[in-house]
Design a protein around this motif. Structure first.
Motif, PDB file in Angstrom:
ATOM      1  N   ASP A   6       0.565  -1.318   0.070  1.00 27.25           N
ATOM      2  CA  ASP A   6       0.209  -0.237   0.132  1.00 27.25           C
ATOM      3  C   ASP A   6       1.361   1.472  -0.342  1.00 27.25           C
ATOM      4  O   ASP A   6       2.005   0.733   0.298  1.00 27.25           O
ATOM      5  N   ASN A  12      -6.800   4.309  -4.715  1.00 27.27           N
ATOM      6  CA  ASN A  12      -6.809   3.253  -4.112  1.00 27.27           C
ATOM      7  C   ASN A  12      -6.244   2.171  -3.657  1.00 27.27           C
ATOM      8  O   ASN A  12      -7.207   1.376  -2.869  1.00 27.27           O
ATOM      9  N   GLY A  13      -4.598   2.342  -2.338  1.00 29.21           N
ATOM     10  CA  GLY A  13      -5.055   1.768  -0.859  1.00 29.21           C
ATOM     11  C   GLY A  13      -6.303   1.728  -0.211  1.00 29.21           C
ATOM     12  O   GLY A  13      -6.418   1.334   0.492  1.00 29.21           O
ATOM     13  N   LYS A  15      -9.210   2.508  -0.385  1.00 30.08           N
ATOM     14  CA  LYS A  15     -10.609   1.382  -0.848  1.00 30.08           C
ATOM     15  C   LYS A  15     -10.397   0.389  -0.154  1.00 30.08           C
ATOM     16  O   LYS A  15     -11.174   0.087   0.277  1.00 30.08           O
ATOM     17  N   CYS A  16      -9.077  -0.546   0.030  1.00 34.45           N
ATOM     18  CA  CYS A  16      -9.029  -1.523   0.820  1.00 34.45           C
ATOM     19  C   CYS A  16      -8.982  -1.087   2.283  1.00 34.45           C
ATOM     20  O   CYS A  16      -9.642  -2.237   2.700  1.00 34.45           O
ATOM     21  N   PRO A  54      -2.594  -0.882  -4.539  1.00 33.52           N
ATOM     22  CA  PRO A  54      -2.277  -1.621  -4.300  1.00 33.52           C
ATOM     23  C   PRO A  54      -2.441  -2.881  -4.374  1.00 33.52           C
ATOM     24  O   PRO A  54      -2.936  -3.532  -5.675  1.00 33.52           O
ATOM     25  N   SER A  67      -7.755  -2.732  -7.160  1.00 34.82           N
ATOM     26  CA  SER A  67      -8.213  -1.946  -5.579  1.00 34.82           C
ATOM     27  C   SER A  67      -9.579  -2.714  -6.029  1.00 34.82           C
ATOM     28  O   SER A  67      -9.844  -2.959  -5.002  1.00 34.82           O
TER      29      SER A  67
END
Length: 201
Positions: A6, A12-13, A15-16, A54, A67
């Motif tokens: 990450d 985008n990272g 989100k996870c 990620p 992602s």
């Protein structure tokens, strides 16, 4: 245990990280500095040949990239991923919209401004990108005129995907003042159980 490769400033990272927090799943996070080219090193490319974060290492040692694919994997079998056919397709519709019509015109200007600076040659891209970013926000605003969330009448990974960069739109020189329904939706997302912030205060 899951391992998330990450970068803290990446939507985008985030989100996870947000979905993992809301699911209460423990994981190890490994910071990969994209500004230092760490995603282009051989060690990381062996995990994700596309050289992007990620990337999620699963319990069986498999690496999963992209992602929104990670969101689908993590949300499967949970309330964040509908089981009904049409609602599932609606989630996918917004995930594709986010990557094709939203992320390049909200996230990329933000990256240019935060990581490259206003004197960088890529600033020439901003007028067109921001115009398209405002168009994407307009699509979202119109949808939210009749919906509290983006798919299935409830909070799903479609909201998570769109929230990540929309809530930092000001850092891309995108003013959310003309989009009151988006601003109200951002508040609804931030009020969800298990919510975590993208960046420390």
């Amino acid at each position: 245990m899951l391992t998330l490769y990450d970068y803290l400033d990446s939507g985008n990272g985030y989100k996870c990280r947000l979905l993992l927090a809301q699911l209460g799943i423990a994981y190890e996070r490994v910071e990969i500095d994209i500004d230092k080219g760490e995603t282009r090193r051989a060690e990381f490319l062996a995990k994700n040949p596309n050289g992007r974060i990620p990337t999620l290492k699963l319990e069986d040692g498999t690496y999963l990239a992209e992602s929104n694919a990670i969101l689908c994997y993590l949300a499967d079998g949970t309330k964040y991923w509908p089981s009904e056919r049409k609602e599932k397709a609606q989630v996918l519709q917004w995930l594709f919209f986010e990557q094709y019509s939203h992320e390049p015109y909200v996230a990329t200007p933000r990256y240019i401004l935060r990581h490259l600076g206003r004197n960088h040659p890529r600033m020439a891209e901003l007028p067109e990108r921001l115009e398209r970013g405002r168009a994407a926000l307009g699509v979202m605003e119109r949808h939210l005129a009749e919906n509290d969330f983006f798919a299935g009448g409830r909070y799903t990974i479609a909201d998570i995907a769109l929230y990540a960069y929309t809530h930092r739109a000001d850092e891309a020189d995108l003013d959310l003042a003309p989009f009151p329904r988006i601003r109200a939706w951002l508040d609804r997302v931030a009020a969800q159980p298990g919510y975590v912030r993208m960046l420390p205060d």
